[in-house]
Design an enzyme around this catalytic site. Structure first.
Site, PDB file in Angstrom:
ATOM      1  N   ASP A  97     -10.956   3.851  10.300  1.00  0.00           N
ATOM      2  CA  ASP A  97     -10.318   2.698  10.933  1.00  0.00           C
ATOM      3  C   ASP A  97     -10.761   2.483  12.377  1.00  0.00           C
ATOM      4  O   ASP A  97      -9.934   2.274  13.264  1.00  0.00           O
ATOM      5  CB  ASP A  97      -8.786   2.805  10.846  1.00  0.00           C
ATOM      6  CG  ASP A  97      -8.281   2.589   9.426  1.00  0.00           C
ATOM      7  OD1 ASP A  97      -8.489   1.503   8.890  1.00  0.00           O
ATOM      8  OD2 ASP A  97      -7.679   3.521   8.847  1.00  0.00           O
TER       9      ASP A  97
ATOM     10  N   ASP B  13      -7.532  -4.480   9.903  1.00  0.00           N
ATOM     11  CA  ASP B  13      -6.784  -3.230   9.709  1.00  0.00           C
ATOM     12  C   ASP B  13      -7.575  -2.083  10.334  1.00  0.00           C
ATOM     13  O   ASP B  13      -8.479  -1.533   9.718  1.00  0.00           O
ATOM     14  CB  ASP B  13      -6.568  -2.974   8.203  1.00  0.00           C
ATOM     15  CG  ASP B  13      -5.744  -1.706   7.969  1.00  0.00           C
ATOM     16  OD1 ASP B  13      -5.178  -1.170   8.941  1.00  0.00           O
ATOM     17  OD2 ASP B  13      -5.673  -1.249   6.808  1.00  0.00           O
TER      18      ASP B  13
ATOM     19  N   HIS C 150      -9.034  -6.188   3.852  1.00  0.00           N
ATOM     20  CA  HIS C 150      -8.673  -5.499   5.090  1.00  0.00           C
ATOM     21  C   HIS C 150      -9.967  -5.217   5.840  1.00  0.00           C
ATOM     22  O   HIS C 150     -10.762  -4.371   5.442  1.00  0.00           O
ATOM     23  CB  HIS C 150      -7.906  -4.204   4.796  1.00  0.00           C
ATOM     24  CG  HIS C 150      -6.430  -4.426   4.719  1.00  0.00           C
ATOM     25  ND1 HIS C 150      -5.506  -3.410   4.613  1.00  0.00           N
ATOM     26  CD2 HIS C 150      -5.708  -5.577   4.756  1.00  0.00           C
ATOM     27  CE1 HIS C 150      -4.288  -3.939   4.588  1.00  0.00           C
ATOM     28  NE2 HIS C 150      -4.383  -5.236   4.668  1.00  0.00           N
TER      29      HIS C 150
ATOM     30  N   ASP D 272      -9.724  -2.797   1.100  1.00  0.00           N
ATOM     31  CA  ASP D 272      -9.907  -2.375   2.491  1.00  0.00           C
ATOM     32  C   ASP D 272     -11.345  -1.863   2.618  1.00  0.00           C
ATOM     33  O   ASP D 272     -11.803  -1.078   1.788  1.00  0.00           O
ATOM     34  CB  ASP D 272      -8.884  -1.272   2.808  1.00  0.00           C
ATOM     35  CG  ASP D 272      -8.919  -0.810   4.252  1.00  0.00           C
ATOM     36  OD1 ASP D 272      -9.999  -0.414   4.725  1.00  0.00           O
ATOM     37  OD2 ASP D 272      -7.859  -0.817   4.913  1.00  0.00           O
TER      38      ASP D 272
ATOM     39  N   LYS E 120      -7.050   2.596  -2.669  1.00  0.00           N
ATOM     40  CA  LYS E 120      -7.642   3.534  -1.720  1.00  0.00           C
ATOM     41  C   LYS E 120      -8.374   4.620  -2.489  1.00  0.00           C
ATOM     42  O   LYS E 120      -8.073   4.869  -3.652  1.00  0.00           O
ATOM     43  CB  LYS E 120      -6.527   4.119  -0.849  1.00  0.00           C
ATOM     44  CG  LYS E 120      -6.997   5.007   0.283  1.00  0.00           C
ATOM     45  CD  LYS E 120      -5.974   5.026   1.405  1.00  0.00           C
ATOM     46  CE  LYS E 120      -6.250   6.125   2.415  1.00  0.00           C
ATOM     47  NZ  LYS E 120      -5.594   5.905   3.698  1.00  0.00           N
TER      48      LYS E 120
ATOM     49  N   HIS F 177     -11.959   1.909   2.144  1.00  0.00           N
ATOM     50  CA  HIS F 177     -11.373   2.643   1.016  1.00  0.00           C
ATOM     51  C   HIS F 177     -12.330   2.892  -0.139  1.00  0.00           C
ATOM     52  O   HIS F 177     -11.971   2.765  -1.306  1.00  0.00           O
ATOM     53  CB  HIS F 177     -10.117   1.917   0.532  1.00  0.00           C
ATOM     54  CG  HIS F 177      -9.000   1.990   1.524  1.00  0.00           C
ATOM     55  ND1 HIS F 177      -7.733   1.540   1.270  1.00  0.00           N
ATOM     56  CD2 HIS F 177      -8.972   2.485   2.784  1.00  0.00           C
ATOM     57  CE1 HIS F 177      -6.967   1.735   2.321  1.00  0.00           C
ATOM     58  NE2 HIS F 177      -7.694   2.304   3.261  1.00  0.00           N
TER      59      HIS F 177
ATOM     60  N   GLU G  42      -2.986  -2.856  -2.648  1.00  0.00           N
ATOM     61  CA  GLU G  42      -4.177  -2.326  -1.959  1.00  0.00           C
ATOM     62  C   GLU G  42      -4.569  -0.946  -2.486  1.00  0.00           C
ATOM     63  O   GLU G  42      -3.776  -0.020  -2.482  1.00  0.00           O
ATOM     64  CB  GLU G  42      -3.903  -2.223  -0.454  1.00  0.00           C
ATOM     65  CG  GLU G  42      -5.090  -1.651   0.332  1.00  0.00           C
ATOM     66  CD  GLU G  42      -4.794  -1.497   1.824  1.00  0.00           C
ATOM     67  OE1 GLU G  42      -3.643  -1.743   2.244  1.00  0.00           O
ATOM     68  OE2 GLU G  42      -5.724  -1.118   2.570  1.00  0.00           O
TER      69      GLU G  42
ATOM     70  N   TRP H 244       0.856  -1.195   0.000  1.00  0.00           N
ATOM     71  CA  TRP H 244       0.000   0.000   0.000  1.00  0.00           C
ATOM     72  C   TRP H 244       0.892   1.246   0.000  1.00  0.00           C
ATOM     73  O   TRP H 244       1.815   1.334   0.811  1.00  0.00           O
ATOM     74  CB  TRP H 244      -0.933   0.043   1.215  1.00  0.00           C
ATOM     75  CG  TRP H 244      -1.680   1.345   1.214  1.00  0.00           C
ATOM     76  CD1 TRP H 244      -2.709   1.691   0.393  1.00  0.00           C
ATOM     77  CD2 TRP H 244      -1.387   2.509   2.004  1.00  0.00           C
ATOM     78  NE1 TRP H 244      -3.083   2.988   0.626  1.00  0.00           N
ATOM     79  CE2 TRP H 244      -2.289   3.513   1.605  1.00  0.00           C
ATOM     80  CE3 TRP H 244      -0.445   2.800   2.997  1.00  0.00           C
ATOM     81  CZ2 TRP H 244      -2.294   4.795   2.173  1.00  0.00           C
ATOM     82  CZ3 TRP H 244      -0.437   4.071   3.564  1.00  0.00           C
ATOM     83  CH2 TRP H 244      -1.358   5.049   3.154  1.00  0.00           C
TER      84      TRP H 244
ATOM     85  N   ASP I 135     -12.651   7.012   6.104  1.00  0.00           N
ATOM     86  CA  ASP I 135     -11.761   5.873   6.345  1.00  0.00           C
ATOM     87  C   ASP I 135     -11.150   5.987   7.735  1.00  0.00           C
ATOM     88  O   ASP I 135      -9.952   6.154   7.888  1.00  0.00           O
ATOM     89  CB  ASP I 135     -10.673   5.883   5.255  1.00  0.00           C
ATOM     90  CG  ASP I 135      -9.701   4.728   5.400  1.00  0.00           C
ATOM     91  OD1 ASP I 135     -10.068   3.712   6.015  1.00  0.00           O
ATOM     92  OD2 ASP I 135      -8.570   4.849   4.895  1.00  0.00           O
TER      93      ASP I 135
HETATM   94  C1  RNT Z   1      -3.939   2.649   4.656  1.00  0.00           C
HETATM   95  C2  RNT Z   1      -4.129   1.211   4.378  1.00  0.00           C
HETATM   96  C3  RNT Z   1      -3.056   0.316   4.908  1.00  0.00           C
HETATM   97  C4  RNT Z   1      -2.617   0.669   6.310  1.00  0.00           C
HETATM   98  C5  RNT Z   1      -1.663  -0.319   6.938  1.00  0.00           C
HETATM   99  C6  RNT Z   1      -0.988   0.250   8.138  1.00  0.00           C
HETATM  100  O1  RNT Z   1      -5.011   3.414   4.311  1.00  0.00           O
HETATM  101  O2  RNT Z   1      -5.370   0.782   4.836  1.00  0.00           O
HETATM  102  O3  RNT Z   1      -3.464  -0.998   4.821  1.00  0.00           O
HETATM  103  O4  RNT Z   1      -3.698   0.840   7.165  1.00  0.00           O
HETATM  104  O5  RNT Z   1      -0.786  -0.805   6.022  1.00  0.00           O
HETATM  105 ZN    ZN Z   2      -5.784  -1.317   4.681  1.00  0.00          ZN
END
Ligand code: RNT
Ligand code: ZN
Length: 423
Positions: free
Chosen positions: A300, A330, A290, A263, A232, A266, A230, A187, A298
């Site tokens: 998290d 994640d 993820h 993810d 985003k 994302h 990955e 990523w 986003d």
């Molecule tokens: C970032 C991505 C990525 C990170 C990690 C730490 O937006 O989601 O996966 O969260 O690699």
């Molecule tokens: Zn991620």
């Protein structure tokens, strides 16, 4: 297993059996599906790297300052050991390059070698936990411009290509050490805050870099080091343009035979990913998910047992896609006890897997084929109040993990004994 749990489970088992669902089979399978636990909830994505200069975050930001953040590899490993006791089922551990242990020496990211991860590999073998890996393309002076693998500065771009190759060799070493493949996820934060005049060059450069570092790089065995990219939508400081967008990486991964990582955070704020699986998997060989919880963006947040998670795993189940989908958590929340954050999110993920495995898919399909859409909707909704908790409690008992309402006491004990001393 306690007598109370056993009794409740026997009743639940019969209720599910009446719908044609085998709870025993579901429990066994739910425990065996690996979840790669992200290392970075323990340390707020700070890493243990010794850096020469102060750095920006690269758009990844853990908010909060709850005491007890892991400051060394040893502290993080102690935390993971605690989590392993509280979460039923098979776990892997997902590490970042900034978890290198260099004995106090500054080691540049393109100079990282397997020897900087030997303590992790030893720990993995000891605890029977397979490792996964991630290059760290953020929180570094050479990422400050906002571009890494897609940088127009050849020195910067090359530096990150070397970092990616170094990381893939480390992933291969991990695979050899554990006798099983290591998933590596690439990523990058690359993108622009405002309308760029040229979107095209960065994407062309990213293709060139990934070809050099991954697709055409032959020193690494791709069955040991399994590469994913990955995508985003946007990040802090890359609101308008992200080089590695979903369309870009989905196409890149397909054309190069790499894995594609989605993810859950994302995408556009109301967009969820369950519908994407049956669109992507007929073409992609494998996907990495993820598992996260975006809240308005986003963000998290700690993963919980919600509809997004249930829908996602139901799709995997209904498409028989478990062998082709890898799961990795994640998220990061620095405002609450981090061991609890891990336990809540990982147990929720395992719960949602079990929930999906208990789906009366055959019955639902039959109702649908017969045009009985009301019956389909009714059964889908009634599944939510089936005695699922009793099956979950039986799963926990079988894995020797504490039941709901019991594990938080262990977390509090660990906080008093270990975390509160970290000042
Ligand atoms: C970032 C991505 C990525 C990170 C990690 C730490 O937006 O989601 O996966 O969260 O690699
Ligand atoms: Zn991620």
């Amino acid at each position: 297993m306690q007598a109370k749990v056993r009794k409740a489970y026997a009743l639940a088992r019969a209720e599910y059996a009446a719908l044609g669902v085998d709870t025993e089979k579901a429990i066994r399978k739910a425990l065996a599906i690996p979840i790669s636990m992200h290392g970075w909830q323990a340390d707020d994505v700070a890493g243990f790297e010794v850096q020469a200069a102060g750095v920006a975050s690269g758009g990844i930001l853990a908010t909060g300052n709850y005491p007890g953040r892991a400051r060394t590899g040893a502290e993080a490993r102690a935390d993971y050991e605690q989590v392993l006791k509280l979460v039923p089922g098979r776990l892997r551990l997902n590490l970042h390059a900034i978890y290198a242990e260099t004995g106090g020496q500054v080691v540049e990211r393109d100079e990282l070698r397997p020897r900087h991860f030997v303590q992790w590999m030893e720990w993995g073998r000891k605890h029977k936990v397979c490792l996964d890996f991630n290059p760290t393309f953020f929180a570094h002076p050479k990422a400050d411009s906002g571009f890494t693998l897609s940088s127009t500065d050849p020195a910067i771009r090359k530096f990150w290509v070397r970092h990616a190759i170094a990381c893939r060799r480390i992933a291969q070493a991990m695979a050899k050490s554990q006798g099983a493949p290591c998933v590596i996820n690439h990523w990058i934060p690359d993108g622009a805050k405002d309308f760029p005049a040229d979107r095209w060059t960065h994407r062309a450069l990213l293709t060139k870099s990934l070809d050099e570092a991954v697709a055409r790089e032959t020193s690494v065995n791709k069955t040991l080091c399994v590469d994913f990219v990955e995508s985003k939508l946007f990040g802090i400081g890359s609101e308008e343009y992200v080089v590695g967008s979903a369309e870009y990486y989905s196409s890149y991964a397909l054309s190069r035979g790499l894995g594609f990582c989605l993810d859950m955070g994302h995408w556009h704020p109301t967009e969820t990913i369950h519908d994407k699986l049956s669109a992507l998997l007929p073409f992609h060989q494998r996907l990495l998910i993820h598992v996260s919880r975006p809240m308005r963006w986003d963000s998290d947040h700690v993963v919980v047992f919600n509809d997004d998670l249930r829908h996602l795993f139901l799709e995997i189940q209904r498409g028989n896609a478990w062998p082709r989908v890898a799961l990795a958590t994640d998220y990061f929340d620095a405002s609450i006890n981090r061991i609890a954050a891990y336990t809540i999110g990982l147990r929720a993920t395992r719960k949602a897997i079990l929930y999906a495995l208990l789906d009366p898919s055959a019955t639902l399909r039959r109702l649908e084929a017969g045009g009985d859409n009301a019956g389909r909707l009714a059964l889908m909704d009634e599944m939510k109040t089936m005695p699922f908790g009793a099956v979950w409690a039986a799963l926990c008992g079988r894995a020797g993990a504490p039941a709901d309402h019991a594990w938080m006491r262990d977390v509090q004990r660990y906080e008093r004994r270990v975390l509160s001393a970290r000042r």
